[in-house]
Scaffold this motif. Structure first.
Motif, mmCIF file in Angstrom:
data_model
loop_
_atom_site.group_PDB
_atom_site.id
_atom_site.type_symbol
_atom_site.label_atom_id
_atom_site.label_comp_id
_atom_site.label_asym_id
_atom_site.label_seq_id
_atom_site.Cartn_x
_atom_site.Cartn_y
_atom_site.Cartn_z
ATOM 1 N N THR A 183 15.196 17.672 5.806
ATOM 2 C CA THR A 183 16.172 18.539 5.146
ATOM 3 C C THR A 183 16.806 19.505 6.136
ATOM 4 N N LEU A 184 15.968 20.129 6.970
ATOM 5 C CA LEU A 184 16.486 21.075 7.954
ATOM 6 C C LEU A 184 17.299 20.372 9.032
ATOM 7 N N ALA A 185 16.910 19.143 9.381
ATOM 8 C CA ALA A 185 17.674 18.382 10.370
ATOM 9 C C ALA A 185 19.088 18.114 9.866
ATOM 10 N N ALA A 186 19.215 17.799 8.572
ATOM 11 C CA ALA A 186 20.542 17.534 8.007
ATOM 12 C C ALA A 186 21.398 18.802 8.011
ATOM 13 N N ILE A 187 20.791 19.934 7.656
ATOM 14 C CA ILE A 187 21.518 21.203 7.673
ATOM 15 C C ILE A 187 21.971 21.532 9.097
#
Length: 287
Positions: A183-187
């Motif tokens: 999730t953080l990688a996508a953000i």
């Protein structure tokens, strides 16, 4: 400082790996590991810009060279997968207040089995074999608790810390480390792509961690970048020459769009007007 002090006390030489020009910290560290090295102390990523350090490769190199591997996982534990069986560190430590979301005063220490007969860091009665039986405390015990419990800090049952730490760790487990990282990688990919379009310099996507990254300001930008974003209720940190982006799960697409808008206003407006005062709000960074 502890490594510097210890090296001075025992007559060892402390070698620091310099920042690699190509940004590949893993290879730079691997190039310095050989049989003359006794201890390798590394983090899971670089604390200024989230540059990835491949501990699996470094762990293998340490075992091949007979080095002790000490890992500081503070900057990623709780936000990025880490396999103890794969890395095989001798020691691993992490402060709890960052990605583990724990209260100040809480930290974790892993000690590999081969070191569990070593002298503990402090002598506390709570680490003794009979510590949980208060009726037998008058029978002083020289035996420690089994496993790595002998390394526990004294007064570990602090009621103002442990409940918060337990709740935080349960929540992280419920979310799942892989889910958090993805999730953080996508953000961060969305933010990083926009930054590159504005002229920021970033480590390549293959050389940065999923949960945080640093970016160098465009050469044409003048002024206090962090302070200007703070005026817009957007909070990031600066470490050296890198501004660091470290969102967590509470950041949504609306927040990211506000950040992108503010970045565009600052960078593009900076070349025409050094005193931009547009107001953009976003939720603060968690670190």
């Amino acid at each position: 400082m502890p490594w510097k002090r210890t090296a001075q006390e025992v007559g060892a030489v402390l070698t620091t790996v310099l920042t690699p020009e190509d940004g590949n910290w893993t290879q730079a560290i691997l190039d310095r590991i050989d049989k003359s090295i006794k201890v390798v102390a590394v983090s899971t990523c670089h604390w200024t810009n989230g540059a990835l350090i491949d501990l699996s490769l470094i762990g293998k190199a340490c075992r091949d060279a007979g080095c002790v591997l000490v890992v500081d996982a503070t900057q990623s534990l709780g936000a990025m997968p880490l396999s103890i069986p794969e890395v095989k560190p001798d020691f691993l430590v992490a402060a709890g207040y960052k990605w583990l979301l724990c209260p100040y005063g809480f930290s974790l220490l892993y000690v590999s089995e081969q070191w569990r007969k070593a002298r503990p860091l402090e002598e506390t009665w709570l680490a003794r074999s009979n510590a949980e039986d208060f009726t037998s405390l008058v029978k002083y015990s020289d035996a420690y608790m089994t496993g790595a419990r002998k390394f526990d800090v004294g007064e570990k049952c602090t009621p103002t810390i442990l409940p918060g730490a337990i709740a935080a760790l349960k929540q992280i487990k419920a979310w799942g480390i892989v889910n958090i990282a993805e999730t953080l990688a996508a953000i961060n990919l969305t933010i990083a792509t926009h930054l590159e379009q504005l002229g920021f310099q970033l480590p390549s996507v293959t050389q940065r961690c999923p949960h945080m990254f640093g970016a160098q300001l465009p050469n044409t930008f003048t002024g206090n970048f962090v302070a200007e974003l703070k005026k817009r209720d957007i909070y990031i940190s600066q470490r050296g020459n890198a501004v660091r982006f470290a969102p967590h799960l509470h950041i949504n697409s609306h927040d990211v769009n506000r950040l992108k808008e503010a970045l565009g206003q600052l960078v593009k407006g900076n070349s025409h007007n050094r005193n931009t005062h547009d107001i953009v709000t976003a939720r603060p960074e968690t670190k």
